[in-house]
Design a protein around this motif. Structure first.
Motif, PDB file in Angstrom:
ATOM      1  N   ILE A  30       0.806  -1.207   0.000  1.00  0.00           N
ATOM      2  CA  ILE A  30       0.000   0.000   0.000  1.00  0.00           C
ATOM      3  C   ILE A  30       0.845   1.264   0.000  1.00  0.00           C
ATOM      4  CG2 ILE A  30      -0.225   0.262   2.505  1.00  0.00           C
ATOM      5  CD1 ILE A  30      -3.209   0.871   2.010  1.00  0.00           C
ATOM      6  N   ASN A  31       2.103   1.165   0.416  1.00  0.00           N
ATOM      7  CA  ASN A  31       2.967   2.330   0.412  1.00  0.00           C
ATOM      8  C   ASN A  31       3.182   2.867  -0.994  1.00  0.00           C
ATOM      9  OD1 ASN A  31       3.382   2.268   3.203  1.00  0.00           O
ATOM     10  ND2 ASN A  31       4.960   0.702   3.004  1.00  0.00           N
ATOM     11  N   ASN A  32       3.044   1.990  -1.995  1.00  0.00           N
ATOM     12  CA  ASN A  32       3.202   2.445  -3.367  1.00  0.00           C
ATOM     13  C   ASN A  32       2.125   3.447  -3.755  1.00  0.00           C
ATOM     14  OD1 ASN A  32       5.319   0.738  -3.528  1.00  0.00           O
ATOM     15  ND2 ASN A  32       4.432  -0.645  -5.042  1.00  0.00           N
ATOM     16  N   ASN A  33       1.004   3.444  -3.052  1.00  0.00           N
ATOM     17  CA  ASN A  33      -0.087   4.341  -3.395  1.00  0.00           C
ATOM     18  C   ASN A  33       0.276   5.799  -3.177  1.00  0.00           C
ATOM     19  OD1 ASN A  33      -1.298   1.918  -3.637  1.00  0.00           O
ATOM     20  ND2 ASN A  33      -2.696   2.151  -1.935  1.00  0.00           N
ATOM     21  N   ASN A  34       1.330   6.035  -2.400  1.00  0.00           N
ATOM     22  CA  ASN A  34       1.714   7.405  -2.109  1.00  0.00           C
ATOM     23  C   ASN A  34       2.567   8.023  -3.207  1.00  0.00           C
ATOM     24  OD1 ASN A  34       0.416   7.287   0.406  1.00  0.00           O
ATOM     25  ND2 ASN A  34       2.196   6.308   1.351  1.00  0.00           N
ATOM     26  N   LEU A  35       2.927   7.232  -4.195  1.00  0.00           N
ATOM     27  CA  LEU A  35       3.743   7.762  -5.276  1.00  0.00           C
ATOM     28  C   LEU A  35       2.952   8.785  -6.080  1.00  0.00           C
ATOM     29  CD1 LEU A  35       5.326   4.455  -6.590  1.00  0.00           C
ATOM     30  CD2 LEU A  35       6.428   6.189  -5.201  1.00  0.00           C
ATOM     31  N   GLU A  36       3.578   9.929  -6.354  1.00  0.00           N
ATOM     32  CA  GLU A  36       2.898  10.939  -7.153  1.00  0.00           C
ATOM     33  C   GLU A  36       2.796  10.493  -8.599  1.00  0.00           C
ATOM     34  OE1 GLU A  36       4.686  14.726  -6.695  1.00  0.00           O
ATOM     35  OE2 GLU A  36       4.332  14.853  -4.548  1.00  0.00           O
ATOM     36  N   ALA A 101      -7.819  -4.179   0.195  1.00  0.00           N
ATOM     37  CA  ALA A 101      -7.714  -4.561  -1.215  1.00  0.00           C
ATOM     38  C   ALA A 101      -7.991  -3.312  -2.038  1.00  0.00           C
ATOM     39  CB  ALA A 101      -8.714  -5.660  -1.538  1.00  0.00           C
ATOM     40  N   CYS A 102      -6.946  -2.691  -2.517  1.00  0.00           N
ATOM     41  CA  CYS A 102      -7.109  -1.390  -3.159  1.00  0.00           C
ATOM     42  C   CYS A 102      -6.573  -1.401  -4.583  1.00  0.00           C
ATOM     43  CB  CYS A 102      -6.420  -0.300  -2.337  1.00  0.00           C
ATOM     44  SG  CYS A 102      -4.667  -0.632  -2.069  1.00  0.00           S
ATOM     45  N   GLY A 103      -7.049  -0.411  -5.344  1.00  0.00           N
ATOM     46  CA  GLY A 103      -6.592  -0.196  -6.694  1.00  0.00           C
ATOM     47  C   GLY A 103      -6.275   1.276  -6.888  1.00  0.00           C
ATOM     48  N   PRO A 104      -6.010   1.698  -8.123  1.00  0.00           N
ATOM     49  CA  PRO A 104      -5.690   3.093  -8.398  1.00  0.00           C
ATOM     50  C   PRO A 104      -6.744   4.056  -7.867  1.00  0.00           C
ATOM     51  CG  PRO A 104      -5.208   1.740 -10.295  1.00  0.00           C
ATOM     52  CD  PRO A 104      -5.920   0.857  -9.314  1.00  0.00           C
ATOM     53  N   ASP A 105      -6.281   5.269  -7.570  1.00  0.00           N
ATOM     54  CA  ASP A 105      -7.148   6.325  -7.021  1.00  0.00           C
ATOM     55  C   ASP A 105      -7.760   5.897  -5.694  1.00  0.00           C
ATOM     56  OD1 ASP A 105      -6.638   7.967  -9.231  1.00  0.00           O
ATOM     57  OD2 ASP A 105      -8.257   7.039 -10.367  1.00  0.00           O
ATOM     58  N   ASN A 106      -7.015   5.055  -4.959  1.00  0.00           N
ATOM     59  CA  ASN A 106      -7.465   4.598  -3.644  1.00  0.00           C
ATOM     60  C   ASN A 106      -8.835   3.920  -3.690  1.00  0.00           C
ATOM     61  OD1 ASN A 106      -5.162   5.443  -2.149  1.00  0.00           O
ATOM     62  ND2 ASN A 106      -5.878   7.550  -2.319  1.00  0.00           N
ATOM     63  N   THR A 107      -9.118   3.272  -4.805  1.00  0.00           N
ATOM     64  CA  THR A 107     -10.314   2.436  -4.903  1.00  0.00           C
ATOM     65  C   THR A 107     -10.170   1.262  -3.930  1.00  0.00           C
ATOM     66  OG1 THR A 107     -10.507   2.980  -7.251  1.00  0.00           O
ATOM     67  CG2 THR A 107     -11.747   1.075  -6.463  1.00  0.00           C
ATOM     68  N   VAL A 108     -11.173   1.017  -3.136  1.00  0.00           N
ATOM     69  CA  VAL A 108     -11.137  -0.080  -2.172  1.00  0.00           C
ATOM     70  C   VAL A 108     -12.174  -1.126  -2.575  1.00  0.00           C
ATOM     71  CG1 VAL A 108     -11.478  -0.764   0.230  1.00  0.00           C
ATOM     72  CG2 VAL A 108     -10.318   1.395  -0.298  1.00  0.00           C
ATOM     73  N   ILE A 174      -2.291  -5.312  -8.370  1.00  0.00           N
ATOM     74  CA  ILE A 174      -0.877  -5.553  -8.659  1.00  0.00           C
ATOM     75  C   ILE A 174      -0.232  -4.303  -9.243  1.00  0.00           C
ATOM     76  CG2 ILE A 174       0.707  -6.830 -10.153  1.00  0.00           C
ATOM     77  CD1 ILE A 174      -1.134  -9.265  -9.780  1.00  0.00           C
ATOM     78  N   TYR A 175      -0.902  -3.682 -10.204  1.00  0.00           N
ATOM     79  CA  TYR A 175      -0.349  -2.459 -10.791  1.00  0.00           C
ATOM     80  C   TYR A 175      -0.201  -1.360  -9.745  1.00  0.00           C
ATOM     81  CZ  TYR A 175      -0.322  -3.561 -15.814  1.00  0.00           C
ATOM     82  OH  TYR A 175      -0.021  -4.075 -17.052  1.00  0.00           O
ATOM     83  N   TRP A 176      -1.174  -1.231  -8.886  1.00  0.00           N
ATOM     84  CA  TRP A 176      -1.199  -0.114  -7.937  1.00  0.00           C
ATOM     85  C   TRP A 176      -0.285  -0.330  -6.738  1.00  0.00           C
ATOM     86  CZ3 TRP A 176      -1.960   4.702  -8.206  1.00  0.00           C
ATOM     87  CH2 TRP A 176      -2.311   5.481  -7.094  1.00  0.00           C
ATOM     88  N   THR A 213     -13.645  -0.560 -15.343  1.00  0.00           N
ATOM     89  CA  THR A 213     -12.243  -0.411 -15.738  1.00  0.00           C
ATOM     90  C   THR A 213     -11.718   1.009 -15.552  1.00  0.00           C
ATOM     91  OG1 THR A 213     -12.905  -0.002 -18.044  1.00  0.00           O
ATOM     92  CG2 THR A 213     -12.440  -2.282 -17.424  1.00  0.00           C
ATOM     93  N   GLU A 214     -12.543   1.912 -15.051  1.00  0.00           N
ATOM     94  CA  GLU A 214     -12.151   3.306 -14.893  1.00  0.00           C
ATOM     95  C   GLU A 214     -10.859   3.493 -14.090  1.00  0.00           C
ATOM     96  OE1 GLU A 214     -12.004   7.365 -15.189  1.00  0.00           O
ATOM     97  OE2 GLU A 214     -13.210   5.937 -16.332  1.00  0.00           O
ATOM     98  N   PRO A 215     -10.623   2.743 -13.007  1.00  0.00           N
ATOM     99  CA  PRO A 215      -9.395   2.959 -12.233  1.00  0.00           C
ATOM    100  C   PRO A 215      -8.105   2.828 -13.038  1.00  0.00           C
ATOM    101  CG  PRO A 215     -10.942   1.658 -10.960  1.00  0.00           C
ATOM    102  CD  PRO A 215     -11.501   1.756 -12.351  1.00  0.00           C
ATOM    103  N   LEU A 216      -8.129   2.060 -14.117  1.00  0.00           N
ATOM    104  CA  LEU A 216      -6.934   1.904 -14.947  1.00  0.00           C
ATOM    105  C   LEU A 216      -7.155   2.409 -16.371  1.00  0.00           C
ATOM    106  CD1 LEU A 216      -5.433  -1.548 -13.834  1.00  0.00           C
ATOM    107  CD2 LEU A 216      -4.438   0.715 -13.522  1.00  0.00           C
TER     108      LEU A 216
END
Length: 227
Positions: A30-36, A101-108, A174-176, A213-216
């Motif tokens: 989840i730390n990867n989510n902080n990447l700008e 369980a999260c995805g891009p844009d902090n989708t949970v 995985i991507y996020w 599919t909006e998050p990606l």
């Protein structure tokens, strides 16, 4: 099934970008989510796919093949590929690194159990639920029949749509949350090709809605430009 490929390893330049020894606790989950910046959108990575792969030939319904049979065989193949890919990264996806369980844009992503209760759980638990649910479906002869002359149940397509939504969410996580580990292991060409294959198959057979599919969406656009 289309998509059962032997994927080449990363280039030397890619392997020099990040090594397995560079994977520290600060880079996990989840730390990867902080990447700008989203590393999976960087040109040197997004352009890495499996060469000479005709995605349209892999996804289009072959002449004379029953559509339900085609959906079923591809569902089984995608399950094997995605489950294998997730297993390769399982040591990096733990309750401590990925408490949600999260995805891009902090989708949970929240799991709904058999009683309709929504369970907010860690990523490994969510995806364990997901893969167990899918495997149970795939081994149910009443849902995915394997005997000659058997018929697929009413509502089969809706079940396949649900399965592919879970596939998408697995890859989105995985991507996020684990893209740095994917790079370190040289698996990003495999991941890009698997994801592009999944998206094209879903588009050709109307398995996912745009909202799903909006998050990606940015990655889908980038991979489309590469293809």
């Amino acid at each position: 099934m289309g998509g059962c490929h032997s994927y080449p390893s990363a280039t030397k330049a890619d392997s020099e970008t990040l090594q397995p020894s560079d994977i520290s606790s600060e880079k996990l989950g989840i730390n990867n989510n902080n990447l700008e910046e989203r590393p999976y959108l960087q040109q040197q990575f997004v352009c890495q796919q499996i060469p000479h792969t005709d995605m349209f030939a892999l996804t289009a319904l072959p002449p004379g093949v029953d559509e339900a049979e085609w959906l079923a065989s591809n569902t089984v193949a995608f399950f094997k590929h995605i489950n294998l890919f997730s297993s390769a990264l399982s040591e990096f996806c733990t309750p401590s690194t990925c408490p949600t369980a999260c995805g891009p844009d902090n989708t949970v992503y929240v799991w709904t159990d058999d009683h309709g209760r929504k369970l907010k759980c860690s990523a490994p638990l969510y995806f364990d639920y997901a893969m167990s649910y899918i495997q149970e479906l795939l081994t149910d002869e009443d849902v995915f029949p394997t005997k000659a002359g058997s018929v697929f149940p009413t509502g089969f397509v809706f079940l396949v749509q649900k399965v592919f939504l879970l596939f998408f969410r697995t890859l989105a996580h995985i991507y996020w949350s684990h893209y740095r580990q994917t790079l370190a292991l040289g698996l990003h060409p495999h991941l890009n090709t698997l994801f592009a294959h999944l998206i094209l198959f879903c588009r050709q057979h109307a398995l996912l809605e745009p909202d799903d599919t909006e998050p990606l969406r940015d990655l889908i656009t980038a991979l489309g430009q590469q293809g």
